[in-house]
Design a protein around this motif. Sequence first.
Motif, PDB file in Angstrom:
ATOM      1  N   LEU A 332       9.607 -12.249  78.786  1.00 14.27           N
ATOM      2  CA  LEU A 332       9.074 -13.210  77.971  1.00 14.27           C
ATOM      3  C   LEU A 332       7.296 -11.843  77.887  1.00 14.27           C
ATOM      4  CD1 LEU A 332       8.313 -16.625  79.551  1.00 14.27           C
ATOM      5  CD2 LEU A 332       9.175 -16.116  77.086  1.00 14.27           C
ATOM      6  N   GLY A 333       6.553 -11.160  78.385  1.00 14.69           N
ATOM      7  CA  GLY A 333       5.776 -10.310  78.407  1.00 14.69           C
ATOM      8  C   GLY A 333       6.123  -9.423  77.806  1.00 14.69           C
ATOM      9  N   LEU A 334       7.687  -8.687  76.702  1.00 13.17           N
ATOM     10  CA  LEU A 334       7.331  -7.696  76.444  1.00 13.17           C
ATOM     11  C   LEU A 334       7.301  -7.800  75.177  1.00 13.17           C
ATOM     12  CD1 LEU A 334      11.125  -7.159  77.593  1.00 13.17           C
ATOM     13  CD2 LEU A 334       9.338  -6.533  78.278  1.00 13.17           C
ATOM     14  N   PRO A 335       7.482  -8.647  74.587  1.00 16.28           N
ATOM     15  CA  PRO A 335       6.099  -8.624  73.393  1.00 16.28           C
ATOM     16  C   PRO A 335       4.664  -8.629  72.985  1.00 16.28           C
ATOM     17  CG  PRO A 335       8.022 -10.859  73.035  1.00 16.28           C
ATOM     18  CD  PRO A 335       7.754 -10.215  74.202  1.00 16.28           C
ATOM     19  N   ASN A 336       4.349  -9.009  74.358  1.00 12.53           N
ATOM     20  CA  ASN A 336       2.854  -8.750  74.543  1.00 12.53           C
ATOM     21  C   ASN A 336       2.328  -7.277  75.247  1.00 12.53           C
ATOM     22  OD1 ASN A 336       1.215  -8.446  76.769  1.00 12.53           O
ATOM     23  ND2 ASN A 336       0.202 -10.560  75.717  1.00 12.53           N
ATOM     24  N   ALA A 337       3.543  -7.106  75.776  1.00 11.42           N
ATOM     25  CA  ALA A 337       3.131  -5.498  75.808  1.00 11.42           C
ATOM     26  C   ALA A 337       3.234  -4.761  74.633  1.00 11.42           C
ATOM     27  CB  ALA A 337       4.069  -5.206  76.948  1.00 11.42           C
ATOM     28  N   ALA A 338       4.023  -4.690  74.021  1.00  7.77           N
ATOM     29  CA  ALA A 338       4.292  -3.950  72.726  1.00  7.77           C
ATOM     30  C   ALA A 338       3.556  -3.812  71.776  1.00  7.77           C
ATOM     31  CB  ALA A 338       5.324  -4.289  72.042  1.00  7.77           C
ATOM     32  N   ALA A 339       2.696  -5.121  70.990  1.00  8.95           N
ATOM     33  CA  ALA A 339       1.224  -5.321  70.864  1.00  8.95           C
ATOM     34  C   ALA A 339      -0.067  -4.735  71.338  1.00  8.95           C
ATOM     35  CB  ALA A 339       1.343  -6.711  70.179  1.00  8.95           C
ATOM     36  N   SER A 340       0.337  -4.732  72.557  1.00 11.93           N
ATOM     37  CA  SER A 340      -0.893  -4.629  73.209  1.00 11.93           C
ATOM     38  C   SER A 340      -0.804  -3.073  72.890  1.00 11.93           C
ATOM     39  CB  SER A 340      -1.065  -4.428  74.519  1.00 11.93           C
ATOM     40  OG  SER A 340      -2.365  -4.398  75.530  1.00 11.93           O
ATOM     41  N   ALA A 341       0.203  -2.365  73.504  1.00 12.43           N
ATOM     42  CA  ALA A 341       0.758  -0.643  72.950  1.00 12.43           C
ATOM     43  C   ALA A 341      -0.304  -0.597  71.941  1.00 12.43           C
ATOM     44  CB  ALA A 341       1.643   0.134  72.967  1.00 12.43           C
ATOM     45  N   TRP A 342       0.663  -0.882  71.182  1.00 12.27           N
ATOM     46  CA  TRP A 342       0.141  -0.703  69.410  1.00 12.27           C
ATOM     47  C   TRP A 342      -1.809  -1.013  69.164  1.00 12.27           C
ATOM     48  CZ3 TRP A 342      -2.400  -4.210  65.800  1.00 12.27           C
ATOM     49  CH2 TRP A 342      -2.769  -3.532  64.483  1.00 12.27           C
ATOM     50  N   ALA A 343      -2.318  -1.693  69.540  1.00 16.18           N
ATOM     51  CA  ALA A 343      -3.543  -2.592  69.753  1.00 16.18           C
ATOM     52  C   ALA A 343      -4.574  -1.079  70.330  1.00 16.18           C
ATOM     53  CB  ALA A 343      -3.881  -4.225  69.742  1.00 16.18           C
ATOM     54  N   SER A 344      -4.121  -0.946  71.376  1.00 20.40           N
ATOM     55  CA  SER A 344      -4.818  -0.407  72.766  1.00 20.40           C
ATOM     56  C   SER A 344      -4.941   1.467  71.393  1.00 20.40           C
ATOM     57  CB  SER A 344      -4.302   0.491  73.463  1.00 20.40           C
ATOM     58  OG  SER A 344      -3.799  -0.583  74.895  1.00 20.40           O
ATOM     59  N   LEU A 345      -4.010   2.367  70.721  1.00 18.69           N
ATOM     60  CA  LEU A 345      -3.629   3.404  69.982  1.00 18.69           C
ATOM     61  C   LEU A 345      -4.283   3.210  68.710  1.00 18.69           C
ATOM     62  CD1 LEU A 345      -0.221   4.609  70.768  1.00 18.69           C
ATOM     63  CD2 LEU A 345      -2.395   5.106  71.994  1.00 18.69           C
ATOM     64  N   TRP A 346      -4.188   1.970  68.070  1.00 19.26           N
ATOM     65  CA  TRP A 346      -5.273   1.607  66.835  1.00 19.26           C
ATOM     66  C   TRP A 346      -6.493   1.698  67.347  1.00 19.26           C
ATOM     67  CZ3 TRP A 346      -8.684  -2.310  65.611  1.00 19.26           C
ATOM     68  CH2 TRP A 346      -9.566  -2.218  63.985  1.00 19.26           C
ATOM     69  N   ALA A 347      -7.232   0.885  68.191  1.00 15.71           N
ATOM     70  CA  ALA A 347      -8.585   0.744  68.413  1.00 15.71           C
ATOM     71  C   ALA A 347      -9.448   1.766  68.587  1.00 15.71           C
ATOM     72  CB  ALA A 347      -8.976   0.050  69.924  1.00 15.71           C
ATOM     73  N   GLY A 348      -8.030   3.378  69.511  1.00 14.25           N
ATOM     74  CA  GLY A 348      -8.441   4.520  69.965  1.00 14.25           C
ATOM     75  C   GLY A 348      -9.376   4.777  69.353  1.00 14.25           C
ATOM     76  N   HIS A 349      -8.481   5.652  68.158  1.00 11.67           N
ATOM     77  CA  HIS A 349      -8.310   5.856  66.945  1.00 11.67           C
ATOM     78  C   HIS A 349      -9.929   5.224  66.175  1.00 11.67           C
ATOM     79  CE1 HIS A 349      -4.498   7.570  67.396  1.00 11.67           C
ATOM     80  NE2 HIS A 349      -5.106   8.289  66.635  1.00 11.67           N
ATOM     81  N   ARG A 350     -10.614   4.441  65.817  1.00 17.65           N
ATOM     82  CA  ARG A 350     -11.884   3.582  65.537  1.00 17.65           C
ATOM     83  C   ARG A 350     -13.096   3.753  66.890  1.00 17.65           C
ATOM     84  NH1 ARG A 350      -6.744   2.485  63.950  1.00 17.65           N
ATOM     85  NH2 ARG A 350      -6.337   2.415  61.652  1.00 17.65           N
ATOM     86  N   VAL A 351     -13.174   3.681  67.736  1.00 12.04           N
ATOM     87  CA  VAL A 351     -13.949   3.604  68.641  1.00 12.04           C
ATOM     88  C   VAL A 351     -15.358   4.010  67.679  1.00 12.04           C
ATOM     89  CG1 VAL A 351     -12.734   5.027  70.324  1.00 12.04           C
ATOM     90  CG2 VAL A 351     -13.910   3.195  70.772  1.00 12.04           C
ATOM     91  N   LEU A 352     -14.798   5.291  68.144  1.00 10.80           N
ATOM     92  CA  LEU A 352     -16.713   5.450  67.525  1.00 10.80           C
ATOM     93  C   LEU A 352     -17.414   5.146  67.544  1.00 10.80           C
ATOM     94  CD1 LEU A 352     -15.447   9.632  68.075  1.00 10.80           C
ATOM     95  CD2 LEU A 352     -15.707   8.195  69.555  1.00 10.80           C
ATOM     96  N   ASN A 353     -16.781   4.882  65.824  1.00 11.25           N
ATOM     97  CA  ASN A 353     -17.532   4.305  64.468  1.00 11.25           C
ATOM     98  C   ASN A 353     -18.037   2.321  64.694  1.00 11.25           C
ATOM     99  OD1 ASN A 353     -18.562   6.953  63.552  1.00 11.25           O
ATOM    100  ND2 ASN A 353     -16.707   6.253  62.663  1.00 11.25           N
ATOM    101  N   ASN A 354     -16.612   1.295  65.248  1.00  9.59           N
ATOM    102  CA  ASN A 354     -17.063   0.655  64.933  1.00  9.59           C
ATOM    103  C   ASN A 354     -16.604  -0.326  67.080  1.00  9.59           C
ATOM    104  OD1 ASN A 354     -16.990  -0.413  62.485  1.00  9.59           O
ATOM    105  ND2 ASN A 354     -15.896   1.340  62.589  1.00  9.59           N
ATOM    106  N   GLY A 355     -16.314   0.274  67.556  1.00  9.30           N
ATOM    107  CA  GLY A 355     -15.681  -0.353  68.794  1.00  9.30           C
ATOM    108  C   GLY A 355     -16.532  -0.993  69.742  1.00  9.30           C
ATOM    109  N   ARG A 356     -17.347  -1.494  69.536  1.00  7.97           N
ATOM    110  CA  ARG A 356     -18.567  -2.897  69.531  1.00  7.97           C
ATOM    111  C   ARG A 356     -17.034  -4.011  69.010  1.00  7.97           C
ATOM    112  NH1 ARG A 356     -21.698   0.258  72.074  1.00  7.97           N
ATOM    113  NH2 ARG A 356     -22.005   0.355  73.592  1.00  7.97           N
ATOM    114  N   ARG A 357     -17.502  -4.125  67.566  1.00  6.97           N
ATOM    115  CA  ARG A 357     -16.561  -4.902  66.490  1.00  6.97           C
ATOM    116  C   ARG A 357     -15.270  -5.069  67.114  1.00  6.97           C
ATOM    117  NH1 ARG A 357     -18.320  -2.288  62.076  1.00  6.97           N
ATOM    118  NH2 ARG A 357     -20.771  -3.301  62.092  1.00  6.97           N
ATOM    119  N   ILE A 358     -14.997  -3.796  67.440  1.00  8.70           N
ATOM    120  CA  ILE A 358     -13.639  -4.207  67.418  1.00  8.70           C
ATOM    121  C   ILE A 358     -13.217  -5.665  68.736  1.00  8.70           C
ATOM    122  CG2 ILE A 358     -11.158  -3.715  68.188  1.00  8.70           C
ATOM    123  CD1 ILE A 358     -12.155  -0.674  66.877  1.00  8.70           C
TER     124      ILE A 358
END
Length: 504
Positions: A332-358
């Motif tokens: 049950l946790g595998l899809p959650n893990a995959a989504a979390s992995a994608w979101a972590s990398l996506w946020a990491g590329h945008r955090v400097l300008n929009n981190g708190r909004r994210i």
Amino acid sequence: MTTQPDSGSLIHVYGSDRVIHRGLMQLVLMSILAMAMMAISAINVALPSIESSLGASNSQVQWMLAGYALVYGMVLVPAGRVGDVLGRSSVFMVGLAVFALGSLGCAVAQDPIWLNAMRIAQGVGAGIASPQVNGAIVQYFNGLARAKAFAMFGLVVSVSVAVAPSITGVLINWLGAETGWRASFFWNVPIGVTALVAGIRWLPFETERHRRAQRATGTLASHRIDLDPLGMVLLTGSVLCTMMPFMIKTLASFGLLLVAGVLGFTWVRWERAHKARGGEPMVDLSLFAHRSFTNGVLVSGVQFLGATSIFTVLALYVQSGLGVSAIVSGLLGLPNAAASAWASLWAGHRVLNNGRRIVAWAFVPHLAGIAGTMMIAHFVESGDLDALWLAVPLVLSGIGVGAINSANQTLALSDIPVEMGGTSGAVKQVAERMGTAVGNAMISGTLFAGTAAAGWALGFQLAFGLIGVVLLVAAVLAVLDLRMLGPGTATNTWVPARSNDLEP
């Protein structure tokens, strides 16, 4: 004197002709983080098998969960301070070795007492090594590279917690209950040994080299090492007395919270006085003058209060309440893990300008996932849907928690001086570990109370409803942080440490 990052992925180590690749260094650093996080959630699926195999009592089973988390939280800040002063690479290696040995001890345990002792050893190792990860990232990564490194940090935390139950479930299904639960501990041994060998080559050991150079020239003796042992004892005692009641769960044990308050107050007074007398406090309280750090710790501490109980409650509900197998529970946790992995990398590329909004907006899918899981559970109970459908709304929670952990980690440590990197990261992790301990006690208590009153269906709904309330509070804190400090971080350049930053 300190190493300054070169352009690209390479750094030259002070006092050496060695060249370190940041990516390889990060790979070693993330190994302990992954194993430490997996050790928290993997045991949830293995507990029924362990209880049957070793004949453990309810209190012994409880300490299999609590002992690790308790010691992990106690060791973090003192270990962060030691690493900042004596060298992060060496302290990391010690922690990694202790964790691997503890894992081996767990795998071969023949009785509950030995298993609990080895779980405590795992917690000591994880607590020693984990702060060094934060400190090394602050020291050796800058700007967008630091944001990406912390994105990987957030990814590892989120994915490890989510995927560990799946791996454990597969091992138990494949190898059988007795061998399977032992394998869920043993997998850390080859990973740990490999990381130790790689660490010798891929970690910089820069402070250690600098101290050896001082010793060779006879200048080391003129520097007094101040690890602030009284500060360590006071804070460790306060953390212990704060977490213990929520693990013992007896009325008398909650009296320890008063002791925790007294020790915490004494610690603050001591740290201020020690600094005023010219000493070096374990935690320089000026750390909390950085609003980005204080706000980030508050958001993550409250978020961990709710989010880390999701898969504990889910595993108990589907296995004990619905009679689902361990492997299905883990999957049950595998899809959650995959989504979390994608979101972590996506946020990491945008955090400097929009981190708190994210961070603020990421609570929307996180909360939607909790509400959706509660709704799906109703149809699972009625027999209209299979239990595997519970994984679908948890994808939304995975997106939320991945983005939150990744961005918040960068934001919280964005203004921290290099010399405080390990200690600051440890303080943040202590808040998260305390949130986890309190949240697990509070939310699992709600689950069991509801179950005793009207069955597993009500218990699950009440527990997940409480998780939603806690996450809503964290979301409010994230919005306040956004309004106070703006959407991003101004930390876009690396500020080199002073020439004496690595000197004790």
